[in-house]
Write an enzyme that holds these catalytic residues in place. Structure first.
Site, PDB file in Angstrom:
ATOM      1  N   TYR A 160       0.854  -1.190   0.000  1.00  0.00           N
ATOM      2  CA  TYR A 160       0.000   0.000   0.000  1.00  0.00           C
ATOM      3  C   TYR A 160       0.890   1.241   0.000  1.00  0.00           C
ATOM      4  O   TYR A 160       1.802   1.353   0.818  1.00  0.00           O
ATOM      5  CB  TYR A 160      -0.899   0.002   1.232  1.00  0.00           C
ATOM      6  CG  TYR A 160      -1.825   1.187   1.317  1.00  0.00           C
ATOM      7  CD1 TYR A 160      -2.887   1.330   0.434  1.00  0.00           C
ATOM      8  CD2 TYR A 160      -1.643   2.167   2.289  1.00  0.00           C
ATOM      9  CE1 TYR A 160      -3.751   2.419   0.517  1.00  0.00           C
ATOM     10  CE2 TYR A 160      -2.496   3.255   2.381  1.00  0.00           C
ATOM     11  CZ  TYR A 160      -3.547   3.374   1.493  1.00  0.00           C
ATOM     12  OH  TYR A 160      -4.391   4.458   1.569  1.00  0.00           O
ATOM     13  N   ASP A 255       9.468   2.758  -0.369  1.00  0.00           N
ATOM     14  CA  ASP A 255       8.457   3.409   0.466  1.00  0.00           C
ATOM     15  C   ASP A 255       8.733   3.061   1.926  1.00  0.00           C
ATOM     16  O   ASP A 255       8.498   1.930   2.370  1.00  0.00           O
ATOM     17  CB  ASP A 255       7.071   2.919   0.041  1.00  0.00           C
ATOM     18  CG  ASP A 255       5.936   3.571   0.826  1.00  0.00           C
ATOM     19  OD1 ASP A 255       6.195   4.149   1.897  1.00  0.00           O
ATOM     20  OD2 ASP A 255       4.778   3.480   0.367  1.00  0.00           O
ATOM     21  N   LYS A 287       4.815   9.306   8.987  1.00  0.00           N
ATOM     22  CA  LYS A 287       4.529   8.757  10.315  1.00  0.00           C
ATOM     23  C   LYS A 287       5.503   9.241  11.392  1.00  0.00           C
ATOM     24  O   LYS A 287       5.334  10.323  11.926  1.00  0.00           O
ATOM     25  CB  LYS A 287       4.436   7.235  10.235  1.00  0.00           C
ATOM     26  CG  LYS A 287       3.275   6.767   9.332  1.00  0.00           C
ATOM     27  CD  LYS A 287       3.077   5.286   9.371  1.00  0.00           C
ATOM     28  CE  LYS A 287       1.999   4.819   8.408  1.00  0.00           C
ATOM     29  NZ  LYS A 287       0.645   5.236   8.762  1.00  0.00           N
TER      30      LYS A 287
END
Length: 457
Positions: A160, A255, A287
């Site tokens: 994702y 990523d 994050k």
């Protein structure tokens, strides 16, 4: 370890179903003004059933909901809260920054300092700050296409990368949770240039580059997937991807929105790339680097990043990019993320994941626990020794997870409400918090065992 706040005294782990009356009332109100009553799909509890808990505060390793119940938090805001909730030094830095204003729309010192910290920890030469992981990967893909003059993107099933149109095909996270292969609203043309391969499959990568290598702008992958459950790369797999891209003139985009600054001081790259001697052409971050605020970044080689406007022709911009409050929170978090912090989180994750496995073994529940650094997840899959891709992750029995999840929730432990997500811990998860989770495990394992029995023909 950083300073932590006092742990609350929650209801005993043997408690029966907790009241969620106030949460249900708030959920009803939310439905009137928000689609599905939530602002991100997995929060709706659709995959596990029941009422999502509306939280009013977080302190250290604990969350408190609107009904007054306390929970050990094993989501940590889906990764960012490496230090725990409401860390006093982060709060103090943010409060000081707020007194100077909340947004300038100009360059500021804290955004430069945060960029310097990211560059110092990772193999990137330069970074551009943005406001979300989705924006980071979207911008990295655009930059890769602009730099190479090619259009095709290669990704892996179950990985994702945010809700970017071209990357939603066979994605993990909420799409996996809700068994959605893609999504309406994405034009066919947006995904025609996206090639989806099985994760950890070297032969599939070699085939697609042999057939279409001259068309491929980039290959993008989670550095270590955590959005289909934790499915680490096979040894040397990321190095193989980097070398394959280099041979064909494509860019390798790693990523690290989830793993960056969480699984080590240098993220996943610190666990493999730093030792194997390769580096991605582009990386994305989010994050932890935002310290709980909306902040993300993408970075990479200086010649690639030099294509970005205003230095180059590839346009990318954002009104709140480099926001002074978010950059202050992120910078403070990274400066506090010492080797001692990572050692504590790793040890806590080992303790807890071992206890989960032992409890499920005693209850006779088929399962598999997989790790990447301090990230781990449990696959309720019979007769599986290892999950290496999305097909393997999808073979698990989500009804067993559902029973396990609610048994833990009723005993004051807040797990990700999806079988396809990583569990996260923080430096604030002390012995008291861990013991509370461990005490809840026998009853939850028994609930999972009963669900297994019910699922048998």
């Amino acid at each position: 370890m950083p300073d932590t706040t006092t742990s609350p005294d929650p209801a005993p782990t043997g408690a029966t179903t907790r009241s969620s009356t106030a949460s249900a009332e708030w959920f009803e109100r939310a439905h009137r003004v928000t689609p599905g009553g939530v602002n991100s799909p997995v929060r709706a509890f659709n995959a596990v059933g029941g009422t999502p808990r509306f939280m009013v505060s977080g302190r250290g390793a604990w969350l408190t909901d609107v009904d007054g119940h306390d929970y050990v938090d094993l989501i940590c805001s889906w990764g960012p809260m490496l230090l725990g909730h409401a860390h006093p030094e982060v709060q103090a830095a943010v409060q000081d920054a707020v007194t100077r204003g909340t947004s300038y729309g100009t360059p500021s010192r804290s955004e430069v300092e945060l960029a310097e910290e990211i560059v110092a920890r990772t193999p990137v030469d330069q970074v551009r700050l943005v406001s979300s992981g989705t924006e980071a990967t979207m911008s990295a893909i655009r930059l890769a296409r602009g730099f190479t003059g090619r259009d095709v993107v290669v990704k892996f099933a179950g990985c994702y990368h945010g809700h970017v149109d071209s990357l939603l095909a066979e994605a993990g996270s909420g799409l996996a949770t809700h068994a959605v292969a893609g999504t309406p609203g994405v034009p066919a043309a947006s995904v025609e240039a996206t090639l989806v391969l099985p994760y950890n499959d070297r032969a599939a990568v070699e085939r697609v580059f042999a057939e279409r290598g001259s068309e491929i702008a980039c290959l993008v992958t989670e550095a270590s997937p955590g959005n289909m459950g934790v499915v680490p790369p096979e040894p040397g797999f990321n190095q193989f991807l980097a070398e394959t891209c280099a041979r064909h003139g494509a860019l390798f985009v790693s990523d690290e929105v989830m793993t960056g600054f969480r699984v080590s001081r240098q993220g996943q790259w610190g666990l493999d790339g730093a030792h194997e001697g390769w580096r991605p052409d582009l990386m994305t971050f989010g994050k932890v680097m935002g310290g709980g605020f909306p902040a993300a970044a993408f970075g990479g080689r200086a010649d690639v990043m030099g294509m970005l406007s205003p230095q180059g022709p590839v346009y990318q911009a954002g009104t709140l990019s480099g926001n002074p409050i978010a950059t202050t929170a992120g910078l403070t978090t990274l400066r506090l993320a010492t080797d001692e912090v990572y050692a504590h989180v790793d040890a806590a994750a080992t303790t807890l994941s071992t206890a989960v496995g032992e409890a499920l073994d005693r209850a006779g529940v088929p399962h598999l626990v997989q790790h990447d650094g301090s990230m781990f997840s449990v696959f309720f899959a019979p007769r599986v020794d290892r999950v290496v891709d999305f097909a393997g992750a999808s073979s698990q029995d989500t009804s067993v997870f559902r029973a396990f999840f609610h048994a833990m929730l009723d005993r004051g432990v807040y797990l990700p409400p999806s079988a396809f997500e990583s569990w996260f811990l923080s430096a604030a998860h002390d012995d008291h918090a861990l013991q509370h989770v461990i005490d809840a495990l026998p009853a939850a394992a028994e609930a999972a065992a009963q669900a297994c029995e019910g699922a048998r023909p």
